[in-house]
Design a protein around this motif. Structure first.
Motif, PDB file in Angstrom:
ATOM      1  N   THR A   1      -5.931   0.106  -6.245  1.00 43.33           N
ATOM      2  CA  THR A   1      -7.400   0.178  -5.712  1.00 43.33           C
ATOM      3  C   THR A   1      -7.012   1.405  -4.693  1.00 43.33           C
ATOM      4  O   THR A   1      -6.277   1.303  -3.921  1.00 43.33           O
TER       5      THR A   1
ATOM      6  N   ARG B   1      -3.657   0.553  -3.015  1.00 42.66           N
ATOM      7  CA  ARG B   1      -2.968  -0.716  -2.923  1.00 42.66           C
ATOM      8  C   ARG B   1      -2.552  -1.257  -4.419  1.00 42.66           C
ATOM      9  O   ARG B   1      -3.557  -1.033  -5.259  1.00 42.66           O
TER      10      ARG B   1
ATOM     11  N   LEU C   1      -7.739   2.625  -1.259  1.00 39.63           N
ATOM     12  CA  LEU C   1      -8.605   1.872  -0.253  1.00 39.63           C
ATOM     13  C   LEU C   1      -8.956   3.102   0.920  1.00 39.63           C
ATOM     14  O   LEU C   1     -10.151   2.844   1.576  1.00 39.63           O
TER      15      LEU C   1
ATOM     16  N   THR D   1     -12.327   6.614  -2.662  1.00 36.63           N
ATOM     17  CA  THR D   1     -12.458   5.187  -2.059  1.00 36.63           C
ATOM     18  C   THR D   1     -12.983   4.202  -2.976  1.00 36.63           C
ATOM     19  O   THR D   1     -14.248   4.362  -3.199  1.00 36.63           O
ATOM     20  N   SER D   2     -12.225   3.119  -2.911  1.00 39.36           N
ATOM     21  CA  SER D   2     -13.121   1.839  -3.562  1.00 39.36           C
ATOM     22  C   SER D   2     -13.043   1.842  -5.110  1.00 39.36           C
ATOM     23  O   SER D   2     -13.245   0.812  -5.701  1.00 39.36           O
TER      24      SER D   2
ATOM     25  N   ILE E   1       0.772  -1.142   0.237  1.00 36.51           N
ATOM     26  CA  ILE E   1      -0.263  -0.076  -0.224  1.00 36.51           C
ATOM     27  C   ILE E   1       0.715   1.208  -0.193  1.00 36.51           C
ATOM     28  O   ILE E   1       1.771   1.703   0.779  1.00 36.51           O
TER      29      ILE E   1
END
Lengths: 203, 203
Positions: free
Chosen positions: B85, B172, B87, B71-72, B24
Motif C-alpha cells: 500500500t 507498506r 502510505l 497515496t492510498s 515500510i
C-alpha cells in the motif's frame, strides 16, 4: 490466400492453439463491439508452451513508444524477441494495459455484482492448461478491440469498442507460438453485449 | 519510528532484500531527478522468492483504474493479492508501463549507442538470483519517480523526474516479500545524470 483453419470463440469462452512462425492469425470481430484478450507463449515448435517466454506489454509499449499498437508495430516477448507483427489493423485502437478480467475483477470493479461470473482469465487458464500453462504464468493480455482512453489525470476510461461487424487485425507469428484467445466476458469492455470472436489462420 | 535498515543503491546498480509483512519501505531520491525500478515477489517468509506471485502492473492499473499510482493506492500481485500500500508519496508521478531498461533498450531506443551499457534488468537479475529469481521471471517494474506522459495519440513522452532531493515514497508490505530495486541506468529516465537511490526500512 485461403484460410485452412477457422475457430469460433463463443461468447464468454476461450480457445488455445499452436501457431507456426510465418502464419497469420486474423482476429475478427464478427458482430462488432466485442473484445478478444490474446496472449502468447514461445513453443519452439514443441507443441508445449515455454512459460519462460511470454508476450510482454512492457517490452512492447517500451520499444514502440506508444500504448496503442497498430499496423507495422511488433509485439515483443519478455526476452525482447519479436512474437508478432501487426500486418493490418482495421480498427486502430486496442488495449495493452489491463489484465484479463478475473473473478476479482468483478468483485472489485463491478458494483452490485454477486456470485459466479465467467472471466477471460479462467477461460485462458482452462484452454492453455493442456499446453502446460498455469494461471500464474498469464501476463497482461493484448486486448484486441478494447477501447481504453487515458485522461490527463491518468484515469482510465473504457468505451465501447470502435470495431464494427467484420473488422479484423492480422498478426503474423514471428516465432512458433502457443496462443490463447477469448471472447471477452466483461460487460464494461463490450458495451454490455456479449458476442463471439472469429479467428482465421493463414499460411 | 526509527529505521533500523538502510541501503544505498549506487548509480547504475541494484539491490535485493527481504521485506516482512507490515514493514515500510521508503524509496528516497536523495539527489533528485533519479528513478528506481522496483519489483517484488511473494516469499511466504521462506527467504526465497516464489516466482509464481509477482508484482503486476496490469492488475494494479486495472483495479485502481489509473496509470498513476499514488497515496492510498494498493499495488497488486498477478494473483490479485495486495503486495504494497502506498502510505505516502511526496512526488505523485511514477510509471508502471515500462519494463526495466535492458541491453535491448539501448540497442532499440538509444540512437548511436554502441557496446555494453549497464541496465536495470541486469542489475535486478544479478541481485535477485540468490533468492531464486530468473531473468524471465522479471515483470514490468514499478518505476518510482519516472515521469512518463501519454499524448492523446498514445505516444509516450519521458521527462525528467519531478522528484527533488530528499523526496520519497513509502510502501507498506502487505505480505512477506522479496524486493528488488535499482538506481536506474538509463539516461533518458533521469535527465542524463546518473545518481544513487537510498532505501530505509521501518518496522
Amino acid at each position: 490466400m485461403e484460410s485452412k483453419t477457422r475457430y469460433r470463440i463463443k461468447p464468454q469462452t476461450g480457445i488455445a492453439f499452436e501457431l507456426k512462425r510465418g502464419q497469420i492469425l486474423r482476429v475478427i470481430d464478427s458482430e462488432g463491439e466485442q473484445v478478444s484478450d490474446v496472449v502468447a507463449f514461445g513453443s519452439g515448435g514443441s507443441g508445449r508452451a515455454d512459460a519462460s517466454e511470454w508476450l510482454s506489454s512492457g517490452r512492447t509499449i517500451d520499444y514502440n513508444n506508444t500504448i496503442y499498437q497498430t499496423t507495422s508495430h511488433i509485439l515483443y516477448s519478455n526476452l525482447s524477441n519479436p512474437m508478432f507483427t501487426i500486418l493490418e489493423d482495421r480498427v486502430g485502437k486496442h488495449d495493452f494495459l489491463l489484465t484479463p478480467c478475473s473473478p476479482e475483477t468483478f468483485e472489485i470493479l463491478y458494483e452490485g455484482h454477486e456470485g459466479y461470473h465467467p472471466s477471460c482469465l479462467e477461460n485462458l487458464v482452462k484452454n492453455l492448461e493442456r499446453f502446460g500453462v498455469k494461471e500464474d504464468d498469464i501476463p497482461t493480455t493484448f486486448n484486441v478491440f478494447m477501447n481504453v482512453d487515458i485522461l490527463p489525470s491518468g484515469e482510465l476510461r473504457i468505451g465501447p469498442p470502435l470495431s464494427k461487424s467484420g473488422d479484423f487485425v492480422d498478426l503474423r507469428a514471428e516465432m512458433d507460438l502457443v496462443v490463447g484467445a477469448t471472447a471477452c466476458s466483461a460487460e464494461k469492455s463490450n458495451n454490455h453485449s456479449l458476442k463471439p470472436i472469429d479467428l482465421k489462420v493463414y499460411g
